[in-house]
Design a protein around this motif. Sequence first.
Motif: not given
Lengths: 180, 771
Positions: B717-720, B728-734
């Motif tokens: 998740y960090g990379q993609n 850039r906000n991983i939580v929200n992107v997920i």
Amino acid sequence: MKTIILATAIRILIPLFIIFSVYTLFRGHNHPGGGFIGGLIGSIAFVFHTMTHGPQHTVDTFLKLNLYGYPRQPNQSRSLYLMRMMRVNVWRRRKMARHPDIKHHMVRIESVYIIATGLFLAATSGVFGLLSGQPFMHAYWSDFYIPVLGKPGTPILFDLGVYLLVIGVVLKITFVMSEE
Amino acid sequence: MFLAILAGFLLAFAAPLLHRWLGKWVLVPMATLPFSIFVYLLTLTPAVLGGDKLGELHDWAPSLNINLHFFLDGLSLLFALLITGFGTLIMLYAGGYLKGHPLLGRFYLYLTLFMTAMLGLVLAGNIISIFVFWELTSISSYLLIGFNQDKEKSRNSALQALLVTGLGGLALMGGLILLGMAGGSYTLSELLERGDLVTNHALYLPALVLILLGAFTKSAQFPFHFWLPNAMEAPTPVSAYLHSATMVKAGVYLLARLTPVMGGTDEWQYTLMLVGGITTVLGALLATQHTDLKAILAYTTISALGLLVTMTGIGTAPAMEAMVVFLLAHALYKGTLFLVAGNVDHATGTRDLTQLTGLSGSMRYTAIAALLAGMSMAGLLPFFGFIGKELLYEATLEESPFRWMLFAVSFFSGMVFVAVAIALGFGVFWRRSTKPTPLQHPDKLLLYLPPVVLASAGLVFGLLPGFFVTPLLRRAAESMLGVEQVFELALWHGFNLVLGLSLLTMALGYVVYRYANRLLSYASRFNKLYLFGPANLYQLTLKGFLIGATKITATIQNGYLRSYIAAIVTAQISLVVLALWDDGPRLELGNRLHELSQLRLYEVVLLLMIVSALVFLFKSQSRLTSIAIMGIVGYSAALLYILFGAPDVAATQLLIETLTVVIFVLILHKLPTFKYLSHATERYKYVLISLTFGAVMTYVILIVKQYPLDSQLKAYYGQNSYLLAHGRNIVNVILVDFRAFDTLGEIVVLAVAAIGIMAMLKLRMQKGEKP
């Protein structure tokens, strides 16, 4: 619950709350925030308003649409009539409100409608992917960049759906709880 | 074939619309569809008669080995022609029978739906699709029986039919799955060649029991026969089509279809012969105890179905031959008689045998149809029914240990059939009477045409058995026996034992008819016996279920939120403990104690705050205080989230806490005063549950921390998240992109919960209760 300080303050604070919640919504993609948090912030404004003014007043102030219109002329085409009505309601509201022939309709926006709109937006944002042969919910992004808000794309639409749904749900619960 | 089924479903759902547009002419498209399928099937006939088996395959769920597979051989063709041919006539008849009925469109919807489902059932070449269509026929039958929905009796009968056939359907599903496991295939054409494999398999017996249960409930065999007479609450076209000619024969079809796969064993033969025999006698006996035309016909139908099952059970070549011939003959004359009964009911307003006489003058064509059908039913010479009866007698008189029992059964039912045939075909119409029953309206073309066509088909088939019927029936019998059959149907077999017995049947049948009144007077003596009958048992079971369900609901759904939460939490504790008990990893705390020294001051402070708040919560005497304390706990938890670097979660937690407190305050003054209603020990019970839950979760987290975190996912998740999802906000992107589908599910739940809350509170308010 009548406290004058809160009641007065909340009227000034509501626009701030709304702007902040929308900002949180769009900012969510790169910084903490997002549809759920934004929706909660937005709904808190209305909950406080309901708390101080009562649910009826909240509905009257924020969830009523004033529509203006006149009956369709006998030989007027339906599409022309619809376009006229749109113009009357969008650009010429002030003028029309004082016009003698114009009838005034009030439309109440039920919070269930907000929930439904949110759900609809969230679900349709996935259909774009489906239409182009990709899996459901495949994201599409545009190439340009809007300042402050960021890049528009289908996930933003999805987030907007979540935002509306959360507002609708909280409003519904609040109204039902306080109306009884 | 697929197109035919699809067209059927489409037209079914277009029926109400068509009724609105076309008015009474809706019958034209509705009758055209079965007729065109009938013609289409006729074009396939030469190929099938030549011995071909036509198949058609459409993928449905290929990974599960379930396909939409159509399969046409002699047996399916016989049934399919019967369904569509009869269907055409019924569609016409229904147009006349329910003329001007406001819900005619809906009626056509149900009827076409049923016809399509039935057609699918006999054409299906995959046992799973057989089951699907089977259930569809049950459901459409339910809708049709309950068509007069304003009558309570119709609704009850419909429910009864649905429950009984639904029970059978459930059993059938299990049976078919077991059969598929035993045979190693769900495709009919493959199963048909694996009879030995199936009958020697360990699963054979359970599969057999379940499948027979399904077939017996559908075909109204003893002890499930009671739903069929009640189903006569349906409008007459339905009774004629579903409950005499097609749907009730679905069970017989299934038995016949599976004969090469499952038949031939002792269990199969004896069960079928026994159940079929009892049903035959019982149906015939009960038929003499009624005066309602439709009830008599219903019980004779049960009797005939019993005969068909018995014949399938005997399983010899002559028996199979007799079965297919009798099946066709029965469909023709029984369908006609039902339509005739409907005509009489429609025209005179009564179905009581004792009040109907001398109708031949006023209802000429109906009377002719009734006479023809009656003669076929009685087994008079030039009719198709005669051939059927001759073959039945011949088949039962085959060399077998039960020959006299079997013969007695068929002889008894034959006798009653003769009596009923005389009463219906002759008594109602042609017996001279000084005062014929008055008519409310004259005979109508749409009402008398279908029975006349059906009845004359019985005569034509009888006179010319070799022309079209014999090859078709031969192929049908062949699909049951699995070997090539050579038999010729002929009217005249010469003077032999069977002919003598036929004549004897008629003579005795006439005697039964003459003394029918005396038989009727015995009816009241059976009443006590009915108390122990299956119909009563059904009522008792239903009542028992209702009472049981009410009690269970009252225990489980007691309306206290605390017991629900306690139940959920306890269930989770026990699941975790169960998983960890035996082979769970052991906790090694010894070498990790030094981690405690890394505790920061603010962490300790937050912890102390939460713990002391909880102690106060337990002691608090007012609702406002407890809400405020809960707020403290929530905000402290949010602070913890912030300290451990989860701003999104923290923000959400903060907002939710705020909202909870605000909403609580909103309704606070409307609630009754805060009192401890529960006993103190009960509260300690909840404390214990909470403590255990906390301990278990801590234990789990400690164990998880014991192992190095495999953070491939995090790295991915960090990379993609920025490269693929532009965020850039991983939580929200997920939430909105990688796992957006989950989020969609969650918000749907949220919306449903809101609607549920609204419904619950609003409904209570409307009742005027205190919320």
